[in-house]
Design a protein around this motif. Structure first.
Motif, PDB file in Angstrom:
ATOM      1  N   SER A 272       0.820  -1.217   0.000  1.00  8.45           N
ATOM      2  CA  SER A 272       0.000   0.000   0.000  1.00  8.45           C
ATOM      3  C   SER A 272       0.853   1.267   0.000  1.00  8.45           C
ATOM      4  CB  SER A 272      -0.987   0.000   1.162  1.00  8.45           C
ATOM      5  OG  SER A 272      -0.382  -0.524   2.302  1.00  8.45           O
ATOM      6  N   ALA A 273       2.093   1.171   0.499  1.00 13.07           N
ATOM      7  CA  ALA A 273       2.938   2.366   0.520  1.00 13.07           C
ATOM      8  C   ALA A 273       3.285   2.837  -0.897  1.00 13.07           C
ATOM      9  CB  ALA A 273       4.218   2.061   1.283  1.00 13.07           C
ATOM     10  N   ALA A 274       3.101   1.946  -1.883  1.00 15.41           N
ATOM     11  CA  ALA A 274       3.471   2.324  -3.253  1.00 15.41           C
ATOM     12  C   ALA A 274       2.546   3.403  -3.818  1.00 15.41           C
ATOM     13  CB  ALA A 274       3.444   1.094  -4.152  1.00 15.41           C
ATOM     14  N   LEU A 275       1.323   3.495  -3.253  1.00 12.94           N
ATOM     15  CA  LEU A 275       0.397   4.525  -3.738  1.00 12.94           C
ATOM     16  C   LEU A 275       0.481   5.718  -2.799  1.00 12.94           C
ATOM     17  CD1 LEU A 275      -3.010   3.008  -4.829  1.00 12.94           C
ATOM     18  CD2 LEU A 275      -1.217   3.978  -6.234  1.00 12.94           C
ATOM     19  N   ASN A 276       1.159   6.744  -3.235  1.00 11.19           N
ATOM     20  CA  ASN A 276       1.283   7.927  -2.381  1.00 11.19           C
ATOM     21  C   ASN A 276       1.189   9.172  -3.257  1.00 11.19           C
ATOM     22  OD1 ASN A 276       3.808   8.190  -3.675  1.00 11.19           O
ATOM     23  ND2 ASN A 276       4.664   6.718  -2.219  1.00 11.19           N
ATOM     24  N   ARG A 277       1.288  10.332  -2.646  1.00  5.82           N
ATOM     25  CA  ARG A 277       1.121  11.578  -3.418  1.00  5.82           C
ATOM     26  C   ARG A 277       2.117  11.638  -4.574  1.00  5.82           C
ATOM     27  NH1 ARG A 277      -2.229  15.289  -1.528  1.00  5.82           N
ATOM     28  NH2 ARG A 277      -1.468  16.865  -2.937  1.00  5.82           N
ATOM     29  N   PHE A 278       3.312  11.104  -4.336  1.00  3.49           N
ATOM     30  CA  PHE A 278       4.333  11.183  -5.373  1.00  3.49           C
ATOM     31  C   PHE A 278       3.968  10.298  -6.575  1.00  3.49           C
ATOM     32  CE2 PHE A 278       8.202   9.543  -7.334  1.00  3.49           C
ATOM     33  CZ  PHE A 278       8.700  10.733  -7.834  1.00  3.49           C
ATOM     34  N   SER A 279       3.640   9.010  -6.281  1.00  3.78           N
ATOM     35  CA  SER A 279       3.369   8.091  -7.398  1.00  3.78           C
ATOM     36  C   SER A 279       2.082   8.491  -8.132  1.00  3.78           C
ATOM     37  CB  SER A 279       3.287   6.643  -6.903  1.00  3.78           C
ATOM     38  OG  SER A 279       2.314   6.511  -5.909  1.00  3.78           O
ATOM     39  N   VAL A 280       1.059   8.931  -7.360  1.00  2.37           N
ATOM     40  CA  VAL A 280      -0.188   9.338  -8.018  1.00  2.37           C
ATOM     41  C   VAL A 280       0.066  10.600  -8.855  1.00  2.37           C
ATOM     42  CG1 VAL A 280      -2.566  10.113  -7.635  1.00  2.37           C
ATOM     43  CG2 VAL A 280      -1.640   8.258  -6.261  1.00  2.37           C
ATOM     44  N   GLY A 281       0.881  11.518  -8.296  1.00  6.25           N
ATOM     45  CA  GLY A 281       1.202  12.741  -9.031  1.00  6.25           C
ATOM     46  C   GLY A 281       1.920  12.430 -10.333  1.00  6.25           C
ATOM     47  N   LEU A 282       2.809  11.454 -10.269  1.00  2.00           N
ATOM     48  CA  LEU A 282       3.559  11.057 -11.460  1.00  2.00           C
ATOM     49  C   LEU A 282       2.591  10.471 -12.503  1.00  2.00           C
ATOM     50  CD1 LEU A 282       6.549  10.925 -12.283  1.00  2.00           C
ATOM     51  CD2 LEU A 282       6.524   8.520 -11.598  1.00  2.00           C
ATOM     52  N   PHE A 283       1.715   9.593 -12.033  1.00  2.00           N
ATOM     53  CA  PHE A 283       0.736   8.991 -12.938  1.00  2.00           C
ATOM     54  C   PHE A 283      -0.098  10.104 -13.596  1.00  2.00           C
ATOM     55  CE2 PHE A 283      -3.639   7.793 -13.757  1.00  2.00           C
ATOM     56  CZ  PHE A 283      -3.474   6.689 -14.581  1.00  2.00           C
ATOM     57  N   ASN A 284      -0.567  11.064 -12.776  1.00  2.00           N
ATOM     58  CA  ASN A 284      -1.418  12.134 -13.302  1.00  2.00           C
ATOM     59  C   ASN A 284      -0.694  12.943 -14.381  1.00  2.00           C
ATOM     60  OD1 ASN A 284      -3.380  11.306 -11.574  1.00  2.00           O
ATOM     61  ND2 ASN A 284      -3.250  13.030 -10.172  1.00  2.00           N
ATOM     62  N   ALA A 285       0.590  13.229 -14.123  1.00  2.00           N
ATOM     63  CA  ALA A 285       1.351  14.021 -15.097  1.00  2.00           C
ATOM     64  C   ALA A 285       1.478  13.252 -16.406  1.00  2.00           C
ATOM     65  CB  ALA A 285       2.726  14.337 -14.529  1.00  2.00           C
ATOM     66  N   VAL A 286       1.751  11.953 -16.302  1.00  2.00           N
ATOM     67  CA  VAL A 286       1.919  11.145 -17.521  1.00  2.00           C
ATOM     68  C   VAL A 286       0.573  11.051 -18.251  1.00  2.00           C
ATOM     69  CG1 VAL A 286       2.421   8.815 -18.369  1.00  2.00           C
ATOM     70  CG2 VAL A 286       3.852   9.824 -16.592  1.00  2.00           C
ATOM     71  N   TYR A 287      -0.499  10.810 -17.496  1.00  2.00           N
ATOM     72  CA  TYR A 287      -1.824  10.649 -18.116  1.00  2.00           C
ATOM     73  C   TYR A 287      -2.217  11.928 -18.858  1.00  2.00           C
ATOM     74  CZ  TYR A 287      -6.605   8.997 -18.583  1.00  2.00           C
ATOM     75  OH  TYR A 287      -7.796   8.570 -19.096  1.00  2.00           O
ATOM     76  N   TYR A 288      -2.016  13.069 -18.184  1.00  2.00           N
ATOM     77  CA  TYR A 288      -2.366  14.351 -18.808  1.00  2.00           C
ATOM     78  C   TYR A 288      -1.511  14.577 -20.060  1.00  2.00           C
ATOM     79  CZ  TYR A 288      -3.611  19.308 -19.031  1.00  2.00           C
ATOM     80  OH  TYR A 288      -4.082  20.529 -19.430  1.00  2.00           O
ATOM     81  N   GLY A 289      -0.215  14.248 -19.913  1.00  2.00           N
ATOM     82  CA  GLY A 289       0.709  14.456 -21.027  1.00  2.00           C
ATOM     83  C   GLY A 289       0.365  13.601 -22.243  1.00  2.00           C
ATOM     84  N   LEU A 290      -0.139  12.409 -22.004  1.00  2.00           N
ATOM     85  CA  LEU A 290      -0.414  11.487 -23.118  1.00  2.00           C
ATOM     86  C   LEU A 290      -1.627  11.913 -23.947  1.00  2.00           C
ATOM     87  CD1 LEU A 290       0.072   7.917 -21.601  1.00  2.00           C
ATOM     88  CD2 LEU A 290       1.435   9.018 -23.394  1.00  2.00           C
ATOM     89  N   HIS A 291      -2.544  12.631 -23.306  1.00  2.00           N
ATOM     90  CA  HIS A 291      -3.781  12.988 -24.008  1.00  2.00           C
ATOM     91  C   HIS A 291      -3.677  14.396 -24.557  1.00  2.00           C
ATOM     92  CE1 HIS A 291      -5.192   9.546 -21.627  1.00  2.00           C
ATOM     93  NE2 HIS A 291      -5.963   9.343 -22.673  1.00  2.00           N
ATOM     94  N   ARG A 292      -3.302  14.479 -25.808  1.00  2.00           N
ATOM     95  CA  ARG A 292      -3.143  15.795 -26.413  1.00  2.00           C
ATOM     96  C   ARG A 292      -4.407  16.173 -27.172  1.00  2.00           C
ATOM     97  NH1 ARG A 292       1.393  17.762 -25.585  1.00  2.00           N
ATOM     98  NH2 ARG A 292       3.116  16.458 -24.931  1.00  2.00           N
ATOM     99  N   ASN A 293      -4.692  17.492 -27.195  1.00  2.00           N
ATOM    100  CA  ASN A 293      -5.810  17.951 -28.037  1.00  2.00           C
ATOM    101  C   ASN A 293      -5.416  17.700 -29.479  1.00  2.00           C
ATOM    102  OD1 ASN A 293      -6.694  18.852 -25.624  1.00  2.00           O
ATOM    103  ND2 ASN A 293      -6.351  21.017 -26.038  1.00  2.00           N
ATOM    104  N   GLY A 294      -6.359  17.396 -30.298  1.00  2.00           N
ATOM    105  CA  GLY A 294      -5.982  17.187 -31.698  1.00  2.00           C
ATOM    106  C   GLY A 294      -7.153  16.655 -32.482  1.00  2.00           C
ATOM    107  N   LEU A 295      -6.833  15.955 -33.553  1.00  2.00           N
ATOM    108  CA  LEU A 295      -7.898  15.443 -34.401  1.00  2.00           C
ATOM    109  C   LEU A 295      -8.639  14.313 -33.685  1.00  2.00           C
ATOM    110  CD1 LEU A 295      -5.982  15.240 -37.777  1.00  2.00           C
ATOM    111  CD2 LEU A 295      -7.736  16.901 -37.090  1.00  2.00           C
ATOM    112  N   PRO A 296      -9.914  14.095 -34.028  1.00  2.00           N
ATOM    113  CA  PRO A 296     -10.643  12.970 -33.437  1.00  2.00           C
ATOM    114  C   PRO A 296      -9.913  11.657 -33.710  1.00  2.00           C
ATOM    115  CG  PRO A 296     -12.098  14.356 -34.757  1.00  2.00           C
ATOM    116  CD  PRO A 296     -10.720  14.868 -34.959  1.00  2.00           C
TER     117      PRO A 296
END
Ligand SMILES: Cc1cc2nc3c(=O)[nH]c(=O)nc-3n(C[C@H](O)[C@H](O)[C@H](O)COP(=O)(O)OP(=O)(O)OC[C@H]3O[C@@H](n4cnc5c(N)ncnc54)[C@H](O)[C@@H]3O)c2cc1C
Length: 455
Positions: A272-296
């Motif tokens: 359970s220690a693996a899920l913390n503010r740091f790891s979730v923050g990292l996931f969020n940054a990657v997830y946001y970064g992967l989804h770019r605005n663009g064509l459908p």
């Protein structure tokens, strides 16, 4: 003498919290169900599908849980109209596998295909299209219900409407759904055309959804719940319509063929220690970064509707103690302020939800305990620790004060008074339950915790 044996099992819902000892029955014939119910072997019984509700809705501590997974036969299908009749243990996965290649799609589907028809009706499930098409109940022509008295009643909105609307969202407490007739809808392909749009804040996400959701059949947003202020709460809107055969022609010569998918497996409990503010923050940054605005983008239905099904046992990610998915809905007027306050409470408490999923709901239906109401719904995954239940109860109070409610299919923490304040038709439900089940043969851990039933 009962021909169906039972096994003593520690059972849980998908969140793996709580875990309770239950006596599990797995009948293969509809006729076995009546025999089990009237065997006198248990103090009470609860129907159970594939156990994809998160909390204790399909648990019955120290009593019977009747799994319908083996009652999974297709009974009839009209290929002109798309009307399917099947037993309640048929899964949505099986329906998609058999009928999508013939050009038919489930008109409402939750975020996993591993649910049964009975479980979907009992929770009145919604999908990413609630703002336009409502819940599964809109597509249930009728169902056959085995009542605790042993009668089999065919129920539809027009015929025994009261029982129909108590069973829709009734969490298995009015009877066991034996079979259902469901209207499937025609599609030209197994793909959707998705518009991804990144936005800087939750308020922007809500405004854009309000303005343009009607153009899309499906709409959902991922929200970064770690951010401390609304202006930083970035989101990704994912909105889609079914793709026509012409739209997929260049990519898929057989537009209705099922996509090939590799399913991974999470074979162990992640510490359970693996899920913390740091790891979730990292996931969020990657997830946001992967989804770019663009064509459908053309996306196969599995990837759009069931992204989490790609990893078997992904619920182990939250460690041995499990997690709660807290899903709330807030009415339109209170939605912005309520959601902002709720997220601020999370931040102040130092909690880091791994997943934040936002949707817009359309109108409520007459289901007495049905969850959706017109407004905004947010689902958050929170790992269990010793303070979680107490914390969730504070959130529940906030949601109640804004006129909202918590989804029973996900709940593991609500108190009976808060629940009663959120569900104004509870007394009508109780009165009907008393008529159908005077001896309290159908009960569950959730029903006792929330005092829907006595005991
Ligand atoms: C990854 C994931 C994503 C999800 N996404 C969504 C979503 O987008 N929208 C949504 O609405 N839900 C969602 N859910 C919740 C899920 O759709 C519901 O909990 C559904 O009820 C699970 O079906 P089941 O067959 O597993 O039922 P179970 O979890 O086994 O049981 C759920 C309830 O149905 C009752 N029940 C089961 N079978 C019968 C029967 N034959 N007769 C009468 N009652 C019965 C049980 O008593 C219990 O109260 C999601 C769940 C997961 C794990």
């Amino acid at each position: 003498m009962l021909s169906v044996g039972c096994v003593n099992r520690k059972l849980s819902g998908w969140g793996r919290f709580p875990v309770e000892p239950c006596h599990l029955y797995r009948p293969e014939k509809q006729s076995d169900l009546r025999a089990i119910l009237h065997s006198g072997a248990e103090s009470s019984y609860i129907p159970r599908g594939l156990g994809r509700s998160y909390g204790d809705a399909a648990l019955n501590s120290d009593a019977g849980a009747i799994c319908s997974a083996r009652l999974n036969r297709f009974l009839s299908f009209d290929s002109e109209t798309g009307l399917l009749e099947c037993e309640a243990g048929v899964s949505f996965a099986e329906i998609m596998r058999c009928f999508l290649p013939r050009g038919f799609f489930l008109p409402v589907t939750p975020g996993t295909k591993w649910v049964t028809v009975g479980g979907a009706i009992a929770a009145d499930v919604h999908g990413k299209n609630h703002h336009r098409q409502g819940t599964i109940s809109n597509f249930v022509r009728d169902f056959r219900l085995l009542t605790p008295a042993g009668e089999v009643l065919t129920c539809s909105p027009a015929d025994r409407g009261e029982i129909f609307w108590a069973t829709i969202g009734g969490m298995g407490l009015t009877g066991i759904i034996l079979t259902a007739r469901i209207q499937l809808e025609r599609v030209e392909s197994a793909y959707v055309v998705v518009d991804y749009q990144r936005v800087r804040s939750l308020s922007d996400a809500l405004s854009i959804m309000d303005e343009s959701d009607e153009r899309y059949r499906y709409s959902v947003a991922w929200v970064d719940c770690l951010a401390r202020r609304d202006s930083l709460r970035r989101s990704v809107l994912m909105r889609a319509n079914h793709a026509t055969a012409a739209e997929v022609a260049s990519r898929a010569p057989k537009p209705l063929a099922l996509p090939h998918r590799i399913t991974l497996n999470l074979p162990f409990d992640v510490p359970s220690a693996a899920l913390n503010r740091f790891s979730v923050g990292l996931f969020n940054a990657v997830y946001y970064g992967l989804h770019r605005n663009g064509l459908p983008q053309l996306v196969d239905f599995e990837r759009f509707f069931y992204p989490l099904d790609a990893i078997d046992n992904w619920n182990r990610m939250y460690g041995k103690r499990g997690f709660v998915q807290h899903q709330v809905v807030l009415p339109v007027d209170a939605g912005r302020e309520g959601l902002t306050n709720l997220l601020e409470r999370l931040t102040r408490a130092g909690r880091a939800p791994f997943l934040g999923v936002l949707k817009r709901f359309g109108d409520a239906n007459p289901g007495l305990l049905s969850f959706p109401m017109k407004g905004y719904t947010l689902a958050l995954d929170l790992p269990v620790d010793e303070d979680l239940v107490g914390f969730l109860r504070q959130l529940d109070d906030l949601v109640r004060d804004y006129g909202g409610r918590v989804y029973l299919a996900k709940d593991a923490a609500l108190r009976p008074e808060t629940f009663a304040a959120m569900y104004p038709n509870l007394d009508r439900f109780r009165a009907l339950k008393q008529k159908l089940d005077p001896k309290g043969l159908l009960s569950s851990s959730l029903a006792r915790r929330l005092r829907i039933v006595d005991g």
